[in-house]
Design a protein around this motif. Structure first.
Motif, PDB file in Angstrom:
ATOM      1  N   TRP A 101      -9.212 113.356  21.695  1.00  0.00           N
ATOM      2  CA  TRP A 101      -9.690 112.771  20.436  1.00  0.00           C
ATOM      3  C   TRP A 101      -9.854 111.265  20.525  1.00  0.00           C
ATOM      4  O   TRP A 101      -9.284 110.609  21.391  1.00  0.00           O
ATOM      5  CB  TRP A 101      -8.673 113.022  19.312  1.00  0.00           C
ATOM      6  N   ASP A 102     -10.528 110.758  19.515  1.00  0.00           N
ATOM      7  CA  ASP A 102     -10.604 109.324  19.303  1.00  0.00           C
ATOM      8  C   ASP A 102      -9.196 108.814  18.921  1.00  0.00           C
ATOM      9  O   ASP A 102      -8.399 109.553  18.325  1.00  0.00           O
ATOM     10  CB  ASP A 102     -11.595 109.070  18.141  1.00  0.00           C
ATOM     11  N   GLU A 103      -8.941 107.563  19.211  1.00  0.00           N
ATOM     12  CA  GLU A 103      -7.624 106.962  18.942  1.00  0.00           C
ATOM     13  C   GLU A 103      -7.237 107.092  17.457  1.00  0.00           C
ATOM     14  O   GLU A 103      -6.062 107.251  17.119  1.00  0.00           O
ATOM     15  CB  GLU A 103      -7.669 105.482  19.359  1.00  0.00           C
ATOM     16  N   SER A 104      -8.227 107.013  16.565  1.00  0.00           N
ATOM     17  CA  SER A 104      -7.927 107.065  15.124  1.00  0.00           C
ATOM     18  C   SER A 104      -7.271 108.389  14.728  1.00  0.00           C
ATOM     19  O   SER A 104      -6.378 108.423  13.874  1.00  0.00           O
ATOM     20  CB  SER A 104      -9.210 106.861  14.320  1.00  0.00           C
TER      21      SER A 104
ATOM     22  N   VAL B 108      -6.588 110.569   6.346  1.00  0.00           N
ATOM     23  CA  VAL B 108      -7.160 110.655   7.701  1.00  0.00           C
ATOM     24  C   VAL B 108      -8.351 109.698   7.807  1.00  0.00           C
ATOM     25  O   VAL B 108      -8.486 108.956   8.785  1.00  0.00           O
ATOM     26  CB  VAL B 108      -7.601 112.098   8.065  1.00  0.00           C
ATOM     27  N   GLU B 109      -9.191 109.691   6.783  1.00  0.00           N
ATOM     28  CA  GLU B 109     -10.362 108.785   6.790  1.00  0.00           C
ATOM     29  C   GLU B 109      -9.939 107.323   6.916  1.00  0.00           C
ATOM     30  O   GLU B 109     -10.631 106.534   7.562  1.00  0.00           O
ATOM     31  CB  GLU B 109     -11.170 108.954   5.500  1.00  0.00           C
ATOM     32  N   SER B 110      -8.796 106.980   6.298  1.00  0.00           N
ATOM     33  CA  SER B 110      -8.374 105.570   6.334  1.00  0.00           C
ATOM     34  C   SER B 110      -8.037 105.150   7.771  1.00  0.00           C
ATOM     35  O   SER B 110      -8.298 104.020   8.164  1.00  0.00           O
ATOM     36  CB  SER B 110      -7.198 105.318   5.385  1.00  0.00           C
ATOM     37  N   PHE B 111      -7.480 106.069   8.559  1.00  0.00           N
ATOM     38  CA  PHE B 111      -7.206 105.753   9.973  1.00  0.00           C
ATOM     39  C   PHE B 111      -8.516 105.572  10.744  1.00  0.00           C
ATOM     40  O   PHE B 111      -8.630 104.704  11.613  1.00  0.00           O
ATOM     41  CB  PHE B 111      -6.372 106.868  10.618  1.00  0.00           C
TER      42      PHE B 111
ATOM     43  N   GLU C 143     -10.049 102.211   9.757  1.00  0.00           N
ATOM     44  CA  GLU C 143      -9.296 101.091  10.338  1.00  0.00           C
ATOM     45  C   GLU C 143      -9.727 100.825  11.786  1.00  0.00           C
ATOM     46  O   GLU C 143     -10.009  99.694  12.160  1.00  0.00           O
ATOM     47  CB  GLU C 143      -7.816 101.447  10.306  1.00  0.00           C
ATOM     48  N   ARG C 144      -9.806 101.869  12.576  1.00  0.00           N
ATOM     49  CA  ARG C 144     -10.207 101.705  13.990  1.00  0.00           C
ATOM     50  C   ARG C 144     -11.660 101.240  14.089  1.00  0.00           C
ATOM     51  O   ARG C 144     -12.007 100.438  14.951  1.00  0.00           O
ATOM     52  CB  ARG C 144     -10.051 103.031  14.743  1.00  0.00           C
ATOM     53  N   ALA C 145     -12.519 101.742  13.186  1.00  0.00           N
ATOM     54  CA  ALA C 145     -13.937 101.347  13.217  1.00  0.00           C
ATOM     55  C   ALA C 145     -14.053  99.863  12.901  1.00  0.00           C
ATOM     56  O   ALA C 145     -14.833  99.129  13.538  1.00  0.00           O
ATOM     57  CB  ALA C 145     -14.738 102.175  12.217  1.00  0.00           C
ATOM     58  N   GLU C 146     -13.247  99.399  11.926  1.00  0.00           N
ATOM     59  CA  GLU C 146     -13.279  97.970  11.558  1.00  0.00           C
ATOM     60  C   GLU C 146     -12.791  97.108  12.723  1.00  0.00           C
ATOM     61  O   GLU C 146     -13.374  96.059  13.013  1.00  0.00           O
ATOM     62  CB  GLU C 146     -12.423  97.727  10.303  1.00  0.00           C
TER      63      GLU C 146
END
Ligand code: AHM
Ligand code: MG
Length: 352
Positions: free
Chosen positions: A231-234, A335-338, A341-344
């Motif tokens: 998976w992605d880190e998020s 889950v979306e907030s994680f 955060e990584r995208a930002e």
């Protein structure tokens, strides 16, 4: 003369026993119009498909040629099981000469299946996953079927089915069948989510729970953690979060319908994120994620790819896949907030 001496409770029980699926659809629509009758008849045919599949599954270990693989590989590149083929054909058979459905599109078929004799009057397309959770087939664990109904738009003369490449808010009904200790059918026509249990002695689906609401938060997270390093880190951030906080519990049955049913009733979140090799994940939009998204929104929950509501996703082909986060609205948002955060963080490091 009518006997009014029966106690109210037995009258109530009898009334409930008579609330079959087809009657419930008419009650929901508060109409006996031709459209309402069509939708009611359509749900009745889906119920027949459910009964046929359920009957075969209930004796699968005793009959020849029910379990195991066919040796074929389907359009998704997955090995096909004999029950996949049987269940796919059941849905086609129940809609032949129904005058209801002109076109069926399924996870098991590369292109839609047309029933020309229904086409002049058939205004609906049925999209379905005939057997969901096929890996549970040979071990007698819960399975499902998922369905969605869309209005047929356009003439579709070349069979390209381009009108199906639209967002999930175009669905007019969706639902699933859960083959578990009892067989249940859960559906919505955009007026709440309702569940029915198959009473084998009557051979009818009888209303068991009306207007199901998913709690805003639940303790369950349901995901195949075997994919952790894909998976992605998020997503790994989220899983680390639930590991480190009290009040979370993992449940994963390997069959989406069963895992979703648990979340619908008890709250929490089901995740099937994308992986490094398959960023779009495993689950198919038109037959799996969009129908369940329709249901969860009707029950007060949410379904997201991580960055977009599932019901807003426009597929570019019939078998498009999407990542899936689905369940209680607070848990999906967490889950979306994680992911955000990584995208930002990535955006900031790119602009430096
Ligand atoms: P299927 O429709 O071919 O059975 O595939 C979908 C199934 C879902 O029911 C389930 O959630 C998922 O695949 C399980 O996948 P995995 O074994 O990768 O966890
Ligand atoms: Mg499936």
């Amino acid at each position: 003369m009518a006997d009014n001496s029966q106690p109210a409770s037995s009258e109530h029980a009898l009334d409930r026993d008579c609330t079959t699926l087809s009657r419930h659809v008419l009650q929901q629509l508060q109409s006996f119009s031709a459209d309402a009758q069509d939708l009611s008849a359509l749900m009745n045919r889906i119920a027949l498909a459910a009964k046929l599949i359920s009957r075969r599954l209930s004796r699968a270990g005793l009959l020849e040629g029910v379990l195991g693989f066919t040796g074929e590989v389907n359009v998704q590149g997955e090995s096909v099981k004999k029950m996949d083929v049987y269940a796919n054909e059941v849905f086609i058979s129940v809609f032949k000469q129904s005058g209801l459905v002109c076109r069926l599109a399924s996870e098991e078929m590369e292109k839609p299946y047309y029933i020309p004799e229904n086409c002049p009057i058939g205004r609906y397309t049925l999209l379905y996953d005939p057997i969901d959770g096929s890996s549970n087939l040979d071990i007698n664990l819960n399975l499902g079927s998922i369905f969605s109904i869309r209005q047929q738009e356009g003439t579709d003369e070349d069979g390209a089915a381009l009108d199906l490449l639209q967002h999930g808010r175009k669905q007019i009904a969706a639902g699933y069948i859960l083959y578990g200790p009892s067989t249940m059918l859960v559906y919505s026509i955009g007026k709440g989510v309702h569940s029915f249990t198959l009473d084998p002695s009557l051979g009818e689906f009888i209303l068991s729970n009306e207007n199901i609401r998913v709690p805003d938060h639940g303790s369950i997270y349901s995901v195949n953690e075997g994919n952790f390093w894909q998976w992605d880190e998020s997503i790994r951030d989220y899983i680390r979060y639930v590991h480190r906080h009290e009040g979370y519990t993992a449940r994963y049955g390997g069959a989406l319908v069963g895992d979703f049913h648990r979340i619908l009733l008890q709250g929490g979140v089901f995740l099937y994120p994308g992986t490094v090799k398959k960023p779009e994940g495993k689950l198919r939009l038109l037959y799996e994620t969009a129908p369940l998204a329709f249901l969860i929104e009707q029950a007060g929950g949410r379904a997201s790819t991580g960055i977009q509501d599932i019901l807003d996703v426009v597929p570019d082909k019939l078998h498009t896949r999407t990542p899936l986060l689905i369940g209680s609205k607070d848990d999906v948002s967490l889950v979306e907030s994680f992911i955000r955060e990584r995208a930002e963080e990535k955006t900031v490091s790119l602009t430096k």
